[in-house]
Design an enzyme around this catalytic site. Structure first.
Site, PDB file in Angstrom:
ATOM      1  N   GLU A 127       1.113   3.849   1.869  1.00 29.65           N
ATOM      2  CA  GLU A 127       1.686   4.239   3.160  1.00 29.65           C
ATOM      3  C   GLU A 127       2.876   3.366   3.531  1.00 29.65           C
ATOM      4  OE1 GLU A 127      -2.852   4.813   3.523  1.00 29.65           O
ATOM      5  OE2 GLU A 127      -1.468   3.481   2.467  1.00 29.65           O
ATOM      6  N   HIS A 145       0.861  -1.187   0.000  1.00 27.83           N
ATOM      7  CA  HIS A 145       0.000   0.000   0.000  1.00 27.83           C
ATOM      8  C   HIS A 145       0.898   1.239   0.000  1.00 27.83           C
ATOM      9  CE1 HIS A 145      -3.900  -1.891   1.793  1.00 27.83           C
ATOM     10  NE2 HIS A 145      -3.277  -2.747   0.996  1.00 27.83           N
ATOM     11  N   CYS A 150      -2.429   0.005   7.353  1.00 31.80           N
ATOM     12  CA  CYS A 150      -1.633   1.218   7.159  1.00 31.80           C
ATOM     13  C   CYS A 150      -1.727   2.165   8.352  1.00 31.80           C
ATOM     14  CB  CYS A 150      -2.044   1.911   5.870  1.00 31.80           C
ATOM     15  SG  CYS A 150      -1.590   0.911   4.433  1.00 31.80           S
ATOM     16  N   CYS A 196      -6.193   2.192   5.646  1.00 31.14           N
ATOM     17  CA  CYS A 196      -6.854   0.979   6.126  1.00 31.14           C
ATOM     18  C   CYS A 196      -6.280   0.615   7.503  1.00 31.14           C
ATOM     19  CB  CYS A 196      -6.627  -0.156   5.135  1.00 31.14           C
ATOM     20  SG  CYS A 196      -4.904  -0.720   5.051  1.00 31.14           S
TER      21      CYS A 196
END
Length: 152
Positions: free
Chosen positions: A57, A55, A88, A85
């Protein structure tokens, strides 16, 4: 309330989000900033890297940790085009990121206010302050276009 610097760094995060969509990843970008300088960047790379943890992040945190030669992100602000999410938000929290600036909320999977509130849970080791809606329109437009193209 956002300022010009927030808009500047979120604009860069939006550029990264656009890059993610070029390789079929959900358009999310993240920029980490310390003392007015970008120290880490990332865009979603799950599809291109075949990695469920890739992801934006996580990519940005890895980039910053390499550049800083350490995992602690004390005093760092994260600019993320879409609400993080659970994974993250946990990574940002564990890295000790001080502040998170969010573009669009994620009503389905957001963990920084929409579904959960991981960054401000007093039961956890650290808390991060949050600013919402910086670059919201741009982030929402990228996401709408990305998903509309896939529904055809």
């Amino acid at each position: 309330m956002s300022d010009d610097r927030d808009v500047q760094f979120m604009t860069r995060a939006l550029e990264l989000a656009r890059d993610a969509s070029l390789h079929e990843d959900v358009p999310v970008g993240c920029v980490l900033v310390a003392n007015g300088e970008i120290i880490g960047e990332g865009e979603n790379r799950r599809e291109v890297d075949r990695d469920p943890t890739a992801h934006a992040e996580i990519i940005a945190l890895r980039d910053a940790a390499t550049r800083r030669d350490g995992w602690r992100m004390d005093g760092v602000t994260a600019y993320v085009t879409l609400e993080p999410c659970v994974m993250c938000a946990g990574a940002l929290l564990n890295a000790r990121v001080a502040h998170v600036v969010i573009g669009a909320l994620d009503e389905k999977a957001g963990a920084v206010g929409s579904r959960y509130n991981i960054l401000s849970d007093p039961r956890l080791l650290h808390e991060s302050s949050v600013t919402y809606d910086v670059g919201r329109e741009g982030s929402q437009a990228l996401l709408r276009a990305f998903f509309a193209e896939r529904r055809v």
